[in-house]
Design an enzyme around this catalytic site. Structure first.
Site, mmCIF file in Angstrom:
data_model
loop_
_atom_site.group_PDB
_atom_site.id
_atom_site.type_symbol
_atom_site.label_atom_id
_atom_site.label_comp_id
_atom_site.label_asym_id
_atom_site.label_seq_id
_atom_site.Cartn_x
_atom_site.Cartn_y
_atom_site.Cartn_z
ATOM 1 N N ARG A 52 91.158 -0.391 9.689
ATOM 2 C CA ARG A 52 91.017 -0.602 8.359
ATOM 3 C C ARG A 52 91.898 0.197 7.711
ATOM 4 O O ARG A 52 93.034 -0.069 8.455
ATOM 5 C CB ARG A 52 89.775 1.460 8.883
ATOM 6 C CG ARG A 52 90.285 2.074 9.153
ATOM 7 C CD ARG A 52 89.111 3.515 9.204
ATOM 8 N NE ARG A 52 89.935 4.619 9.386
ATOM 9 C CZ ARG A 52 89.853 5.750 9.758
ATOM 10 N NH1 ARG A 52 88.562 5.446 9.873
ATOM 11 N NH2 ARG A 52 90.342 6.452 10.758
ATOM 12 N N GLY B 148 89.629 -13.869 8.743
ATOM 13 C CA GLY B 148 89.696 -15.121 9.264
ATOM 14 C C GLY B 148 90.675 -15.237 9.897
ATOM 15 O O GLY B 148 91.903 -14.244 9.964
ATOM 16 N N VAL C 92 96.591 3.702 21.737
ATOM 17 C CA VAL C 92 97.921 3.894 21.908
ATOM 18 C C VAL C 92 98.086 5.200 22.732
ATOM 19 O O VAL C 92 99.229 5.635 23.172
ATOM 20 C CB VAL C 92 98.339 4.508 20.543
ATOM 21 C CG1 VAL C 92 98.390 2.948 19.650
ATOM 22 C CG2 VAL C 92 98.055 6.141 19.798
ATOM 23 N N TYR D 143 100.788 16.685 10.421
ATOM 24 C CA TYR D 143 101.269 15.262 9.834
ATOM 25 C C TYR D 143 102.589 15.212 10.613
ATOM 26 O O TYR D 143 103.166 13.862 10.579
ATOM 27 C CB TYR D 143 100.525 14.882 8.721
ATOM 28 C CG TYR D 143 100.710 13.730 8.452
ATOM 29 C CD1 TYR D 143 99.688 12.190 9.107
ATOM 30 C CD2 TYR D 143 101.032 13.029 7.731
ATOM 31 C CE1 TYR D 143 99.900 10.905 9.201
ATOM 32 C CE2 TYR D 143 101.008 11.582 7.605
ATOM 33 C CZ TYR D 143 100.502 10.619 7.623
ATOM 34 O OH TYR D 143 100.131 9.298 7.437
ATOM 35 N N LYS E 114 105.943 13.102 11.832
ATOM 36 C CA LYS E 114 106.477 11.618 10.728
ATOM 37 C C LYS E 114 108.376 11.710 11.258
ATOM 38 O O LYS E 114 108.654 10.907 10.946
ATOM 39 C CB LYS E 114 105.742 11.592 9.607
ATOM 40 C CG LYS E 114 104.303 11.143 9.942
ATOM 41 C CD LYS E 114 103.955 9.599 10.699
ATOM 42 C CE LYS E 114 103.013 9.146 10.456
ATOM 43 N NZ LYS E 114 102.661 8.020 10.259
ATOM 44 N N GLY F 215 95.940 0.077 14.997
ATOM 45 C CA GLY F 215 94.898 1.288 14.182
ATOM 46 C C GLY F 215 94.717 0.048 13.439
ATOM 47 O O GLY F 215 94.647 0.461 12.210
ATOM 48 N N ASN G 286 100.707 1.695 13.936
ATOM 49 C CA ASN G 286 100.591 1.889 12.113
ATOM 50 C C ASN G 286 99.738 3.094 12.199
ATOM 51 O O ASN G 286 99.046 4.116 11.649
ATOM 52 C CB ASN G 286 99.545 1.069 11.610
ATOM 53 C CG ASN G 286 99.220 1.457 10.601
ATOM 54 O OD1 ASN G 286 98.853 1.909 9.056
ATOM 55 N ND2 ASN G 286 97.785 1.524 11.087
#
Length: 230
Positions: A14, A49, A59, A154, A158, A11, A85
């Site tokens: 961003r 870079g 995932v 959520y 977690k 992930g 992540n």
């Protein structure tokens, strides 16, 4: 002298995943920057870079995780750091008493099973490295000690991720693989919204766990290098 590591970040197109990838690359690591959308992964990698490889990874798809593992086996033969992540559904609009269980199921599929699935796929490669590290990006919302109402999909996902962290840490201790959960805190990202701490600052919690020395803590829950209550 720092040894070049092979670091996989899920992930990572961003938000905090992208910043973690950026900082790992800046430190001289080879970063495998993954995202569900290959074009977004490539665009993110080009913006960093350094030695950054863009790869597609869903995932929630076992075949996608297996394909990434096969490719890394052929190209590098090992993985040193895995940062789980990828996460979805910061469902502030819901409460447990009237939750849409479809949303909860989707959150569990990505936030818990996704991390578990990718870990299983890459575990043989992590065992080949001399200093394996698994960092599960969690949240204090998953802490039973302070849990209240709201954000059920959520929070529950977690909490479950924290439990998985404890299990994996106990099982992988003899392999020298350190497994920890990290709460970056409130981060100013697309998911966290405005008002949080800068993403570069919050990414340091994740980097701390990725950079732990041999003999460092494992099976813990941390923010800014300090333990959090389960």
């Amino acid at each position: 002298m720092r040894v070049n590591r092979i670091c996989v970040v899920t992930g990572a197109n961003r938000g905090i995943g992208l910043e973690v990838a950026r900082q790992l690359a800046a430190a001289g690591d080879t970063v495998v920057l993954t995202a569900r959308d290959e074009d977004k992964a490539a665009k993110a990698a080009a913006g960093i870079g350094g030695d950054v490889l863009a790869r597609r990874l869903d995932v929630a798809d076992e075949r996608s995780a297996a394909e990434l593992a096969r490719e890394l086996e052929e190209s590098h033969g090992r993985v040193d750091v895995l940062v789980n992540n990828a996460a979805i559904h910061y469902d502030t609009w819901q409460r447990a008493g009237d939750a849409d269980l479809g949303v909860v199921s989707e959150a569990l599929e990505t936030n818990l099973l996704g991390a578990w699935r990718v870990t299983l796929a890459l575990l043989p490669l992590l065992r080949r490295g001399a200093h394996g590290r698994i960092v599960n990006v969690s949240s204090e919302l998953g802490s039973l000690a302070s849990m209240g109402g709201g954000t059920p999909a959520y929070a529950v996902s977690k909490t479950a991720l924290n439990a998985l962290t404890r299990m994996l840490a106990a099982e992988l201790r003899e392999d020298g693989i350190l497994v920890n959960a990290v709460c970056p805190g409130w981060v100013a990202t697309d998911m966290g919204g405005p008002g949080g701490r800068p993403v570069a600052e919050r990414a340091s919690s994740v980097l701390w766990a990725a950079d732990l020395p041999d003999g460092g803590p494992t099976g813990g829950f941390f923010r800014d290098g300090q333990p959090l209550p389960w």
